[in-house]
Design a protein around this motif. Structure first.
Motif, PDB file in Angstrom:
ATOM      1  N   PHE A   1      -1.864   6.939   3.435  1.00 42.40           N
ATOM      2  CA  PHE A   1      -1.428   8.274   3.726  1.00 42.40           C
ATOM      3  C   PHE A   1       0.026   8.645   3.701  1.00 42.40           C
ATOM      4  O   PHE A   1       0.464   9.464   3.456  1.00 42.40           O
ATOM      5  N   ALA A   2       0.937   7.522   3.957  1.00 41.39           N
ATOM      6  CA  ALA A   2       2.403   7.735   3.794  1.00 41.39           C
ATOM      7  C   ALA A   2       2.654   8.019   2.321  1.00 41.39           C
ATOM      8  O   ALA A   2       3.622   8.808   1.942  1.00 41.39           O
ATOM      9  N   ALA A   3       2.060   7.342   1.216  1.00 42.59           N
ATOM     10  CA  ALA A   3       2.377   7.553  -0.058  1.00 42.59           C
ATOM     11  C   ALA A   3       2.001   9.038  -0.350  1.00 42.59           C
ATOM     12  O   ALA A   3       2.564   9.637  -1.177  1.00 42.59           O
ATOM     13  N   ALA A   4       0.765   9.299  -0.024  1.00 48.30           N
ATOM     14  CA  ALA A   4       0.290  10.643  -0.189  1.00 48.30           C
ATOM     15  C   ALA A   4       1.114  11.642   0.258  1.00 48.30           C
ATOM     16  O   ALA A   4       1.415  12.701  -0.325  1.00 48.30           O
ATOM     17  N   ARG A   5       1.431  11.400   1.286  1.00 43.41           N
ATOM     18  CA  ARG A   5       2.135  12.537   2.233  1.00 43.41           C
ATOM     19  C   ARG A   5       3.714  12.738   1.597  1.00 43.41           C
ATOM     20  O   ARG A   5       3.939  13.756   1.525  1.00 43.41           O
ATOM     21  N   THR A   6       4.354  11.537   0.890  1.00 43.02           N
ATOM     22  CA  THR A   6       5.425  11.798   0.261  1.00 43.02           C
ATOM     23  C   THR A   6       5.327  12.515  -1.050  1.00 43.02           C
ATOM     24  O   THR A   6       6.057  13.574  -1.316  1.00 43.02           O
ATOM     25  N   ARG A   7       4.170  12.493  -1.644  1.00 46.62           N
ATOM     26  CA  ARG A   7       3.960  13.130  -2.961  1.00 46.62           C
ATOM     27  C   ARG A   7       3.461  14.474  -2.787  1.00 46.62           C
ATOM     28  O   ARG A   7       4.069  15.463  -3.491  1.00 46.62           O
ATOM     29  N   ILE A   8       2.737  14.729  -1.632  1.00 49.64           N
ATOM     30  CA  ILE A   8       2.438  16.149  -1.440  1.00 49.64           C
ATOM     31  C   ILE A   8       3.759  17.079  -0.946  1.00 49.64           C
ATOM     32  O   ILE A   8       3.808  18.055  -1.172  1.00 49.64           O
ATOM     33  N   ALA A   9       4.601  16.303   0.012  1.00 46.45           N
ATOM     34  CA  ALA A   9       5.596  16.947   0.641  1.00 46.45           C
ATOM     35  C   ALA A   9       6.815  17.259  -0.559  1.00 46.45           C
ATOM     36  O   ALA A   9       7.619  18.364  -0.489  1.00 46.45           O
ATOM     37  N   ALA A  10       6.599  16.387  -1.792  1.00 43.31           N
ATOM     38  CA  ALA A  10       7.750  16.695  -2.797  1.00 43.31           C
ATOM     39  C   ALA A  10       7.422  18.314  -3.230  1.00 43.31           C
ATOM     40  O   ALA A  10       8.303  18.784  -3.647  1.00 43.31           O
ATOM     41  N   HIS A  11       6.052  18.662  -3.425  1.00 40.06           N
ATOM     42  CA  HIS A  11       5.592  19.819  -3.984  1.00 40.06           C
ATOM     43  C   HIS A  11       6.261  20.869  -2.860  1.00 40.06           C
ATOM     44  O   HIS A  11       6.654  21.918  -3.143  1.00 40.06           O
ATOM     45  N   PHE A  12       6.214  20.748  -1.601  1.00 44.01           N
ATOM     46  CA  PHE A  12       6.495  21.633  -0.543  1.00 44.01           C
ATOM     47  C   PHE A  12       8.301  21.810  -0.747  1.00 44.01           C
ATOM     48  O   PHE A  12       8.962  22.922  -0.686  1.00 44.01           O
TER      49      PHE A  12
ATOM     50  N   MET B   1       0.788  -1.213  -0.113  1.00 40.08           N
ATOM     51  CA  MET B   1      -0.114  -0.018   0.200  1.00 40.08           C
ATOM     52  C   MET B   1       0.858   1.221  -0.066  1.00 40.08           C
ATOM     53  O   MET B   1       0.484   2.203  -0.667  1.00 40.08           O
ATOM     54  N   ARG B   2       2.113   1.256   0.414  1.00 37.68           N
ATOM     55  CA  ARG B   2       2.769   2.290   0.565  1.00 37.68           C
ATOM     56  C   ARG B   2       3.191   2.876  -0.700  1.00 37.68           C
ATOM     57  O   ARG B   2       3.317   4.103  -0.865  1.00 37.68           O
ATOM     58  N   ASP B   3       3.379   1.963  -1.704  1.00 40.96           N
ATOM     59  CA  ASP B   3       3.859   2.522  -3.090  1.00 40.96           C
ATOM     60  C   ASP B   3       2.578   2.451  -4.064  1.00 40.96           C
ATOM     61  O   ASP B   3       2.856   2.488  -5.293  1.00 40.96           O
ATOM     62  N   LEU B   4       1.429   2.774  -3.463  1.00 39.65           N
ATOM     63  CA  LEU B   4       0.428   2.492  -4.272  1.00 39.65           C
ATOM     64  C   LEU B   4       0.138   3.831  -5.201  1.00 39.65           C
ATOM     65  O   LEU B   4       0.016   3.598  -6.529  1.00 39.65           O
ATOM     66  N   LEU B   5       0.490   4.851  -4.660  1.00 38.26           N
ATOM     67  CA  LEU B   5       0.283   6.029  -5.742  1.00 38.26           C
ATOM     68  C   LEU B   5       1.262   6.081  -6.734  1.00 38.26           C
ATOM     69  O   LEU B   5       1.276   6.366  -7.856  1.00 38.26           O
ATOM     70  N   LYS B   6       2.687   5.783  -6.149  1.00 39.93           N
ATOM     71  CA  LYS B   6       3.595   5.752  -7.150  1.00 39.93           C
ATOM     72  C   LYS B   6       3.449   4.544  -8.387  1.00 39.93           C
ATOM     73  O   LYS B   6       3.748   4.711  -9.291  1.00 39.93           O
ATOM     74  N   HIS B   7       2.681   3.404  -7.755  1.00 44.54           N
ATOM     75  CA  HIS B   7       2.602   2.149  -8.972  1.00 44.54           C
ATOM     76  C   HIS B   7       1.251   2.610  -9.678  1.00 44.54           C
ATOM     77  O   HIS B   7       1.494   2.397 -10.977  1.00 44.54           O
ATOM     78  N   ALA B   8       0.381   3.511  -9.198  1.00 44.63           N
ATOM     79  CA  ALA B   8      -0.628   4.218 -10.041  1.00 44.63           C
ATOM     80  C   ALA B   8      -0.266   4.797 -11.245  1.00 44.63           C
ATOM     81  O   ALA B   8      -0.766   4.857 -12.220  1.00 44.63           O
ATOM     82  N   LEU B   9       1.038   5.796 -11.036  1.00 45.64           N
ATOM     83  CA  LEU B   9       1.453   6.616 -11.901  1.00 45.64           C
ATOM     84  C   LEU B   9       2.419   5.917 -13.094  1.00 45.64           C
ATOM     85  O   LEU B   9       2.323   6.132 -14.254  1.00 45.64           O
TER      86      LEU B   9
END
Length: 209
Positions: free
Chosen positions: A134-145, A1-9
């Motif tokens: 949440f961890a995956a989404a957090r990493t993605r949003i943190a990259a923008h910051f 699940m941690r890599d779900l967003l990365k995997h989706a892209l």
């Protein structure tokens, strides 16, 4: 699940016209009848193809459903990234990104269908079992910051970036899961006003002196 967003892209989904038609029919079928009653036979009838053709692309029902979820997630992530990257200032990125996310997710037919009629299938993934997501989404949003900090447009200690990212995630998830709210978040203009009123000041306070 941690890599779900990365995997989706990064997922390589079948990309030809037939596969798109199948996934489009699968999405409509799931929106209309949920996942418990979802069958490949129904998708085949809806799209006007044989089961054999569908199984050629998706050998099992679960593979079709997984591809559908990944496609929907990829669509959302791609669109929200485009919205954020098109903005010139950190405040605008926050306002437009948050407004788009709320509008898109609160209006997503399949997500709303599952929350309404089959919550046991989706709620754990967004609440008690949401740590990895949440961890995956957090990493993605943190990259923008981090990008805004590197460009000199924000001054935020590195140890606080993840916390700020998670705060935004929890706001969005809460307003998606609990649709009833006094906040006027179902109108484009009002969503932006809410973000400008309550959240943009936080970003402005982080502007370098």
């Amino acid at each position: 699940m941690r890599d779900l967003l990365k995997h989706a892209l990064e997922a390589e989904l079948p990309g030809d016209e037939t596969a798109e038609r199948i996934m489009g029919a699968a999405l409509t079928q799931a929106e209309d009848f949920g996942l418990r009653r979802f069958t490949v036979d129904d998708v085949a009838r809806r799209v006007g193809l044989s089961r054999v053709t569908i199984y050629r692309y998706f050998p099992k029902k679960d593979q079709l459903l997984n591809a559908l979820v990944l496609r929907e997630m990829k669509r959302f992530l791609t669109k929200v990234d485009a919205v954020v990257e098109a903005q010139a200032t950190p405040e605008e990125k926050l306002i437009e990104g948050l407004s788009f996310s709320l509008g898109y997710l609160r209006g997503h037919r399949l997500l709303n269908r599952l929350l309404r009629t089959e919550p046991e299938l989706i709620l754990p993934q967004l609440t008690v079992q949401a740590g990895g997501l949440f961890a995956a989404a957090r990493t993605r949003i943190a990259a923008h910051f981090h990008a805004e900090i590197a460009a000199g447009r924000l001054s935020l200690p590195a140890e606080d970036v993840d916390g700020m990212a998670e705060l935004l995630i929890r706001i969005v998830v809460s307003l998606v899961l609990t649709q009833e709210t006094v906040l006027p978040v179902d109108d484009d203009v009002e969503r932006r006003r809410v973000a400008e009123l309550y959240l943009a000041p936080i970003v402005r306070s982080l502007r370098p002196a």
